[in-house]
Motif scaffolding. Structure first.
Motif, short mmCIF file in Angstrom:
data_model
loop_
_atom_site.label_atom_id
_atom_site.label_comp_id
_atom_site.label_asym_id
_atom_site.label_seq_id
_atom_site.Cartn_x
_atom_site.Cartn_y
_atom_site.Cartn_z
N HIS A 1 0.83 -1.20 0.00
CA HIS A 1 0.00 0.00 0.00
C HIS A 1 0.87 1.26 0.00
O HIS A 1 0.61 2.20 -0.77
CB HIS A 1 -0.92 -0.02 1.23
CG HIS A 1 -1.70 1.25 1.40
ND1 HIS A 1 -2.78 1.58 0.61
CD2 HIS A 1 -1.54 2.28 2.28
CE1 HIS A 1 -3.26 2.75 0.99
NE2 HIS A 1 -2.53 3.20 1.99
N LYS B 1 1.24 4.05 -2.93
CA LYS B 1 0.85 5.41 -2.53
C LYS B 1 1.97 6.40 -2.84
O LYS B 1 1.72 7.55 -3.20
CB LYS B 1 0.53 5.43 -1.04
CG LYS B 1 0.00 6.77 -0.53
CD LYS B 1 -0.36 6.67 0.95
CE LYS B 1 -0.86 8.00 1.47
NZ LYS B 1 -1.19 7.93 2.92
N GLN C 1 -6.75 2.67 -5.05
CA GLN C 1 -6.23 4.03 -4.94
C GLN C 1 -6.74 4.92 -6.07
O GLN C 1 -7.05 6.09 -5.86
CB GLN C 1 -4.70 4.00 -4.91
CG GLN C 1 -4.15 3.38 -3.63
CD GLN C 1 -2.64 3.43 -3.53
OE1 GLN C 1 -1.95 3.96 -4.40
NE2 GLN C 1 -2.09 2.87 -2.46
#
Length: 231
Positions: free
Chosen positions: A128, A132, A162
């Motif tokens: 993640h 990101k 996302q």
């Protein structure tokens, strides 16, 4: 009196002429567009390595969904200069395509009995954070060919989430702009009114300049008359 607070923001050409076009969005600078490009490349690698080359429509569907996500962001951002309505529709299509792709990656994991990484999964947080912090294809290019199906599918899922989050917020922002500022008709009206006001200001300034010149001519004529009179 028009409500200036909710009036469209008017752009201008170099010579000061008003424009009905909205400020162009450089979509390649949008991080969710950059991630959609990464997702498109990842999806192609995944399909080529782990899905049958023939007899499985999933390959075409996944690649088309990934392409649609990316292309509709690009097209919507370009068309948004003239039409917020078209922009919102295309961004909505992009979001729908992205969610279809998300479902396909999740379905693959289910069919293969592979765990989806989320929550407290030991590899979820690092994945993640990487997605990101990195939105450009160059950051992923060397990694993708080395990843197995579990890693590629979970990275695809992470990127889909996302992109969806960012697209949802962006669509809401554009919707609010349309609600408060209106569309092309409102921009045309605002641009014409501003141009009319500008022309009035130019005419008023020219009138003042003419009046000043007339006074100066009158003064010079008076001086000439005085100079021509016998002392």
């Amino acid at each position: 009196m028009p409500d200036k607070k909710n009036a469209p923001s008017i752009n201008h050409y170099a010579d000061g002429t008003t424009s009905v076009l909205r400020k162009a969005v450089v979509y390649t600078n949008l991080r969710f567009y950059q991630r959609s490009d990464v997702l498109y490349q990842l999806t192609q690698v995944f399909c080529q390595k782990y899905l049958p080359k023939y007899g499985d429509r999933t390959v075409d569907q996944m690649i088309q969904s990934a392409r649609s996500t990316k292309q509709n962001i690009a097209e919507g951002s370009s068309d948004g200069q003239t039409s917020t309505e078209v922009e919102l529709r295309l961004l909505g299509i992009s979001r729908g395509s992205n969610l279809e792709l998300l479902e396909d990656f999740q379905d693959y994991l289910k069919r293969k009995g592979i765990e989806e990484w989320f929550g407290k999964h030991p590899r979820f947080e690092s994945l993640h954070q990487f997605c990101k912090s990195h939105s450009k294809y160059e950051d992923y290019q060397a990694l993708l060919p080395k990843m197995n199906d579990e890693e590629l599918a979970n990275m695809g899922i992470c990127l889909c989430h996302q992109i969806d989050s960012a697209l949802t917020k962006y669509i809401e922002k554009k919707d609010r702009e349309f609600t408060t500022e209106g569309g092309i008709k409102e921009r045309m009206t605002a641009a014409r009114l501003e141009q009319r006001e500008t022309q009035k200001e130019i005419i008023a300034r020219q009138a003042q300049e003419i009046e000043g010149l007339q006074r100066e001519i009158a003064r010079l004529k008076a001086l000439l008359r005085e100079a021509g009179e016998p002392g």
